[in-house]
Write an enzyme that holds these catalytic residues in place. Structure first.
Site, PDB file in Angstrom:
ATOM      1  N   GLU A 127       2.125  38.708 -98.600  1.00 42.16           N
ATOM      2  CA  GLU A 127       2.126  39.940 -99.391  1.00 42.16           C
ATOM      3  C   GLU A 127       2.227  41.136 -98.442  1.00 42.16           C
ATOM      4  OE1 GLU A 127      -1.200  40.510-102.026  1.00 42.16           O
ATOM      5  OE2 GLU A 127      -0.323  42.316-102.874  1.00 42.16           O
ATOM      6  N   GLY A 267      -8.508  42.527 -95.295  1.00 40.62           N
ATOM      7  CA  GLY A 267      -9.717  41.748 -95.534  1.00 40.62           C
ATOM      8  C   GLY A 267      -9.458  40.282 -95.808  1.00 40.62           C
ATOM      9  N   ALA A 268      -8.557  40.022 -96.763  1.00 38.99           N
ATOM     10  CA  ALA A 268      -8.309  38.644 -97.166  1.00 38.99           C
ATOM     11  C   ALA A 268      -7.090  38.611 -98.069  1.00 38.99           C
ATOM     12  CB  ALA A 268      -9.514  38.089 -97.926  1.00 38.99           C
ATOM     13  N   GLU A 270      -5.183  36.381-101.420  1.00 36.51           N
ATOM     14  CA  GLU A 270      -5.458  35.475-102.537  1.00 36.51           C
ATOM     15  C   GLU A 270      -4.420  34.384-102.752  1.00 36.51           C
ATOM     16  OE1 GLU A 270      -4.584  38.804-102.853  1.00 36.51           O
ATOM     17  OE2 GLU A 270      -3.226  39.076-104.554  1.00 36.51           O
ATOM     18  N   GLU A 304     -11.018  37.764-104.194  1.00 32.07           N
ATOM     19  CA  GLU A 304      -9.853  36.878-104.029  1.00 32.07           C
ATOM     20  C   GLU A 304      -9.885  35.763-105.067  1.00 32.07           C
ATOM     21  OE1 GLU A 304      -7.802  38.311-102.231  1.00 32.07           O
ATOM     22  OE2 GLU A 304      -9.177  39.586-101.109  1.00 32.07           O
TER      23      GLU A 304
HETATM   24  N1  B3K Z   1      -3.684  41.302-101.975  1.00 28.31           N
HETATM   25  C1  B3K Z   1      -4.190  41.424-100.648  1.00 28.31           C
HETATM   26  C2  B3K Z   1      -3.677  42.626 -99.914  1.00 28.31           C
HETATM   27  C3  B3K Z   1      -2.345  42.433 -99.291  1.00 28.31           C
HETATM   28  C4  B3K Z   1      -2.002  43.617 -98.421  1.00 28.31           C
HETATM   29  C5  B3K Z   1      -0.597  43.568 -97.937  1.00 28.31           C
HETATM   30  N2  B3K Z   1      -0.308  44.639 -96.986  1.00 28.31           N
HETATM   31  C6  B3K Z   1      -5.680  41.422-100.617  1.00 28.31           C
HETATM   32  C7  B3K Z   1      -6.363  41.807-101.867  1.00 28.31           C
HETATM   33  O1  B3K Z   1      -6.270  42.908-102.358  1.00 28.31           O
HETATM   34  O2  B3K Z   1      -7.003  40.970-102.422  1.00 28.31           O
HETATM   35 ZN    ZN Z   2      -6.870  42.330-104.270  1.00 30.69          ZN
END
Ligand code: B3K
Ligand code: ZN
Length: 876
Positions: A127, A267-268, A270, A304
C-alpha cells in the site's frame, strides 16, 4: 526547478478499469543477489468499463523484463512498450492470460516499498502503490483478484515462507531450497498482497468465532523476541471478540498471522491474513516498553485486525476514498481502546492529538478535505486529516444516528458492499438509509477542508426565564476552497445551575423537558436556540465529549471556567475548561511577561490535586498544560521563546506553590507489585510522573535525589524513562553517567535505544542540537532505519520546538540537510520530515526567511522525489 513537475491525479478523472484480473498466480525465487518473479494473470475486459482502448497499460516500476507471453505465445518487441511507469501491451484480445518474468533487487530497496529486506528477512509493503515494484499489474484498489503465491528460497536462511491466505503445499527441493505455496480465497486488491521469508519463530494461540470457526493465531518474530509477544497476542484476541460483539464481524480465514519487522515506514499494514508490523507495535515487556507502548500495541493490533472488514472485505474504489477505510477503522480502534481502558481519558487523548496536529494541518498550506480532490503522491495523503478527522466524521454520524441506528447502518454497509471497492458516499448512504435521514448536507465534512469555527453567545432573560444560544458557524478558506457551504454540526450542550448540576433542558417547542446533555443540530450559518423554564442564569457547557471537530469561541470568565472545571458532569468538558483557562493565562503571560498567575488558578489546581475522588488518569490530563506547539497555533505570529518561557514559568510557579501537595500525590500514587498495564495502574503512573515533572522544575536537591532514585529502582520502563528524561534536561556529570549506563544496559535492544535517542533529542539543554548531530554518528544510529530517524531527527524537529526553531536557523539547516540525505534513500520518510517546515508563514519574518530558504534549497535540488516535491512546493 531542475525537474519536470510531477503530474497531478484528480478524483474527477476516475474511470472504472478497462480490464479485470480474475486470477493471479505468482512465483517468487528469492536469492541473495536478485529475486525473480513470474506472474500469470487471467485478464478480461470489464463489462462495466466506460472506455475502450485497444492497448492495455499495466503498472510496473523498476522491473527488469525477462520474458513476456500472451496465451502461451512469447511477445515480439513490436507488440509492447516499456517505460519507467509500466508496460503497454498493444492490440490485446478481450480475454487472455499474460505471463511475465522479471528480475528485481530487494537487497537494494531502501525505499521500503515493494519487496525489500529488513535485517535477514524478506518482506513487502504494497500500500498504496508498491505492488507495481514486484510485477506488472493493474495496481489500483478497484481491481480485485484471487491470488496464489509460490515462494522458493534457501531453507537454512529462510525456513519460514509466508503469504496471504492458507498454506496449500510445502516441498523440500534437492538443492537445499524449499518451496511453499499459499492461496487466498478472497479477491483482493494488489495493495493487500504480502510475502515474508525469514528465520522466524512464532508464538501461537487460537480463537473460535461465534459460528464455530477455529482460527490459528500466530505472531512471527526474530528468535530473540519470542518472549515479548504476549501482550500483542492478548490484544488480538480482545479485538476479535470485540468486533464480534460490537459489529457482528467474524474473521474469515483459518489462520491469522502477524510478522514484526525492524525496518518499516509506518506503524503496520493490514495485508489479508498476514499483517506486517513495525516491531514497535508488537514487542513489549515491562522492562522494555512503557505504558504508552503497551497501549499503542493494543490499538494498532486492533486497528489492523478491524481492517479485515473495513478495508479488506470492503475496500476503496480509488485512493481518494482512503478515509472510507482509515477514518472508519480509526473510529473503531478508538472505541475499542475506550472499552479496554479508560473511556474518558481516551477521548481526551484523541482530541488533544486532533487539535495539535489535524487542526494545524487544516490551517496550513497542506490542508485538504477528508476526501481529497487531487494528489501528486498518494503516500503524502496518509494524514491526520484522512485518519483522525476521518474518524471524527464517522463518530459524528454515529452520534447523529444513535447507537442502534448506527449499528443498523454498518450492518447494511457490510451486507450491501461485501467484496466490493466503494466510496465514502456509499458509506454515508448506508447511514442515511439505516437512520432514515437525509445526510446530503453532512457530506460537506468529506469534501470541504478547514476547521469550522463556532462563535456562540448566550443570553439569559430573567423576566421570561429563558436562555438563548446564538450560534454562528464559519469555516476559513483553505487552498483551492474559498467559499464553504455550511456544515451539519452536532453540538452537544448542557446548562449548569449555580450548584454545578445539569439543568433539565426544555428547548422551545419541546413537550417534555430532557435532562443532562442535548445534541443540537446546526445547519445554517447562524442559528438561535431558545431554552425555556430556565430558573436562573446558567453556565453553558459547550461541545460536550467533543461532539464535532470544530473550534468554539464563547466569552467565559475565568470564574466560569473554574466552575466548569470543578463541576461539569462531562469529563471531557472539565478537562477542556482547564485547558482553556491555562491557555488564557499562558498567552497573557506571553503578551506581558510580568503578568502574575491568578490566585484562583493555583487554588483550582490545588483543589484538583487534593480531591481524592477524581480518577488519577483524568486528573493527570487536567493538570497537563497545553503543549507549546498548540499554544503557538493560537497566536497571530508564533512567539517561540515567549511561549517556552511562559510555560516553564507557569510550571515552576505551580511547582513551588504546590510543592507539598505534589509530593503527597507523588508518594500516594506509587504502584506496588508486579507491573501491569491496566487502566488504573497506568493512570497512577501518569499522575505520579506528572507530579515528578512539576517538582523537577525546582532546583531542590531532595527532588533530584527522588528522581535518581526512581530511575534506579524503577521496575518498569515507564518510570525509568520518565525519570531519565527529566534528568536529561540537566547538564551534570551524573546525567552523562546515567545516559551512558542506560546505553550499555540496552545496546542490544533497538526499540529501547530509540527511547534513548529521543529523550536526548528532546532535552531542554542549550547544546541539544550539537548532541543530536553527534548522535547521528553513533554506531547504533542508522539513517536507513525509519524508527531511528523518527527517534532522533523527528523527536528533535517536532518535539523540541524551542531548539528546532532556534533564531539562528541552525535547526532548519539541520532539517534541510537531513531531508536531502534521506530523500535519496527513502522519500516517504523524507517527505514526513519536510512537512515540519510547511507552516513557515506562521513565524516571524526572520524565521520565515530561514525556513523558506531551506524549502527552496530542497526544491532546487536535482532529482528530488515526487513525495518531497509535493510537500515543499505546496508549502511555498
Ligand atoms: N494501511 C496502512 C498504511 C499504509 C501507508 C502507505 N504509505 C496502515 C493502516 O492504516 O492501517
Ligand atoms: Zn489503517
Amino acid at each position: 526547478m531542475l525537474r519536470d513537475t510531477p503530474a497531478t491525479v484528480y478524483l474527477k478523472d476516475y474511470r472504472p478499469p478497462e480490464f479485470l484480473i480474475d486470477q493471479t498466480q505468482l512465483w517468487f525465487d528469492l536469492g541473495e543477489e536478485e529475486t525473480r518473479v513470474r506472474a500469470r494473470l487471467a485478464l478480461r475486459r470489464n463489462p462495466a468499463a466506460e472506455t475502450h482502448s485497444a492497448d492495455l497499460a499495466l503498472h510496473g516500476e523498476q522491473l527488469e523484463l525477462l520474458s513476456l507471453a500472451i496465451d502461451g505465445h512469447p511477445l515480439d518487441p513490436e507488440s509492447y512498450r516499456q517505460d519507467s511507469e509500466g508496460l503497454i501491451l498493444k492490440q490485446v484480445p478481450d480475454q487472455f492470460v499474460l505471463e511475465s518474468e522479471v528480475r528485481i533487487l530487494p537487497q537494494q530497496n531502501t525505499v521500503l516499498e515493494g519487496l525489500y529486506k529488513s535485517g535477514g528477512m524478506f518482506c513487502t509493503q504494497c500500500e498504496a502503490e508498491g505492488f507495481r515494484k514486484i510485477t506488472w499489474f493493474l495496481d489500483r484498489p478497484d481491481v480485485m483478484s484471487r491470488f496464489t503465491t509460490t515462494i522458493t528460497a534457501d531453507r537454512q536462511r529462510y525456513p519460514v515462507l509466508l503469504s496471504n491466505g492458507n498454506p496449500v503445499e510445502t516441498v523440500q527441493l534437492d538443492d537445499g531450497r524449499q518451496r511453499v505455496t499459499w492461496t487466498d480465497p478472497f479477491p483482493k486488491p494488489a495493495y493487500l498482497f504480502a510475502l515474508v521469508a525469514g528465520d522466524l519463530r512464532a508464538i501461537e494461540d487460537s480463537h473460535t468465532t461465534p459460528s464455530g470457526r477455529e482460527v490459528a493465531l500466530r505472531i512471527y518474530v526474530e528468535p530473540e523476541n519470542v518472549t515479548k509477544c504476549d501482550h500483542a497476542m492478548a490484544a488480538l484476541k480482545h479485538a476479535m471478540l470485540w468486533d464480534e460483539q460490537q459489529y457482528g464481524r467474524e474473521y474469515d480465514l483459518d489462520i491469522y498471522m502477524i510478522v514484526a519487522v525492524n525496518d518499516f515506514n509506518m506503524g503496520a499494514m493490514e495485508n489479508k491474513g498476514l499483517n506486517i508490523f513495525n516491531s514497535k507495535y508488537v514487542l513489549a515487556s515491562p522492562a522494555t516498553a512503557t505504558d504508552r507502548d503497551f497501549q499503542g500495541i493494543e490499538s494498532v493490533i486492533a486497528h489492523e485486525y478491524f481492517h479485515n472488514w473495513t478495508g479488506n472485505r470492503i475496500t476503496c474504489r480509488d485512493w481518494f476514498q482512503l478515509s472510507l477505510k482509515e477514518g472508519l477503522t480509526v473510529f473503531r480502534d478508538q472505541e475499542f481502546s475506550a472499552d479496554m481502558g479508560s473511556r474518558g481519558v481516551k477521548r481526551i487523548e484523541d482530541v488533544r492529538l486532533l487539535r495539535a496536529h489535524q487542526f494545524a494541518e487544516d490551517a496550513s498550506p497542506m490542508a485538504h478535505p477528508v476526501r481529497p480532490d487531487s494528489y501528486m503522491e498518494i503516500n503524502n495523503f496518509y494524514t491526520v486529516t484522512v485518519y483522525e478527522k476521518g474518524a471524527e466524521v464517522v463518530r459524528m454520524q454515529a452520534n447523529l444516528l444513535g447507537a442502534e441506528a448506527y449499528r443498523r447502518g454498518t450492518d447494511l454497509y457490510f451486507e450491501r458492499f461485501d467484496g466490493q471497492a466503494v466510496t465514502t458516499d456509499d458509506f454515508v448512504q448506508c447511514m442515511a438509509d439505516a437512520g432514515e435521514r437525509d445526510l446530503t448536507q453532512f457530506k460537506c465534512w468529506y469534501s470541504q477542508a478547514g476547521t469550522p469555527e463556532l462563535a456562540i453567545q448566550g443570553h439569559y432573560d430573567a423576566a421570561n426565564q429563558t436562555y438563548s444560544l446564538d450560534v454562528q458557524q464559519h469555516c476559513p478558506a483553505t487552498p483551492g476552497q474559498t467559499d464553504k457551504a455550511p456544515f451539519l454540526i452536532p453540538l452537544a450542550i448542557g446548562l449548569l445551575d449555580s450548584r454545578g448540576d445539569d439543568m433539565a433542558l426544555r428547548l422551545q417547542g419541546d413537550t417534555v423537558a430532557g435532562t443532562g446533555t442535548r445534541m443540537l443540530e446546526l445547519r445554517e450559518p447562524r442559528q438561535q436556540f431558545l431554552f425555556e423554564q430556565v430558573a436562573e442564569a446558567p453556565v453553558p457547557s459547550l461541545l460536550r465529549g467533543f461532539s464535532a471537530p470544530v473550534k468554539v469561541r464563547f466569552d467565559y470568565s475565568d470564574e466560569q471556567l473554574m466552575f466548569l472545571m470543578a463541576h461539569d458532569s462531562d469529563g471531557f468538558s472539565r478537562w477542556d475548561a482547564a485547558q482553556t483557562l491555562a491557555q488564557r493565562i499562558l498567552l497573557q503571560r506571553v503578551a506581558d511577561p510580568e503578568c502574575p498567575v491568578p490566585s484562583g488558578f493555583i487554588n483550582a489546581f490545588l483543589q484538583a490535586l487534593t480531591d481524592d475522588s477524581t480518577d488519577p488518569a483524568l486528573l493527570a490530563e487536567v493538570l497537563t498544560l497545553p503543549a507549546e506547539g498548540y499554544l503557538g497555533d493560537q497566536m497571530e505570529v508564533v512567539d517561540v521563546e515567549g511561549i517556552h518561557q511562559a510555560r516553564e514559568w507557569l510550571k515552576t510557579t505551580l511547582a513551588s506553590e504546590l510543592q507539598e501537595a505534589l509530593l503527597a500525590v507523588y508518594h500516594a500514587n506509587a504502584v506496588t507489585g508486579a507491573y501491569r498495564p491496566d487502566a488504573a495502574s497506568i493512570g497512577r503512573r501518569s499522575l505520579r510522573n506528572l507530579a515528578l515533572a512539576y517538582l523537577m522544575q525546582l532546583p531542590e536537591a531532595n527532588i533530584h535525589r527522588l528522581c535518581v532514585e526512581q530511575y534506579r529502582s524503577g521496575n518498569n520502563m515507564t518510570d525509568v524513562i520518565a525519570a531519565l528524561s527529566l534528568l536529561a534536561d540537566r547538564d551534570t556529570p551524573e546525567t552523562a553517567e546515567l545516559l551512558e549506563a542506560f546505553y550499555q544496559q540496552w545496546q542490544a535492544d533497538p526499540l529501547v535505544l530509540d527511547k534513548w535517542f529521543s529523550l536526548q533529542a528532546m532535552s531542554k539543554r542549550s547544546d541539544t542540537l550539537e548532541r543530536v548531530e553527534a548522535l547521528l554518528q553513533h554506531p547504533a544510529f542508522s539513517i536507513a532505519n525509519p524508527n531511528k530517524v523518527r527517534a532522533l531527527i523527528g523527536a528533535f524537529c517536532s518535539g523540541n520546538g524551542v531548539r528546532f526553531h532556534a533564531a539562528d536557523g541552525s535547526g532548519y539547516r539541520f532539517l534541510g540537510d537531513r531531508v536531502l540525505e534521506l530523500d535519496g534513500l527513502n522519500p516517504q520518510v523524507a517527505s514526513r520530515m519536510v512537512r515540519l517546515m510547511a507552516r513557515w508563514q506562521r513565524y516571524d519574518p526572520s524565521r520565515q526567511q530561514l525556513m523558506k530558504a531551506q524549502l527552496e534549497r530542497i526544491l532546487n535540488t536535482e532529482g528530488v522525489s515526487r513525495d518531497v516535491f509535493e510537500i515543499a512546493s505546496k508549502s511555498l
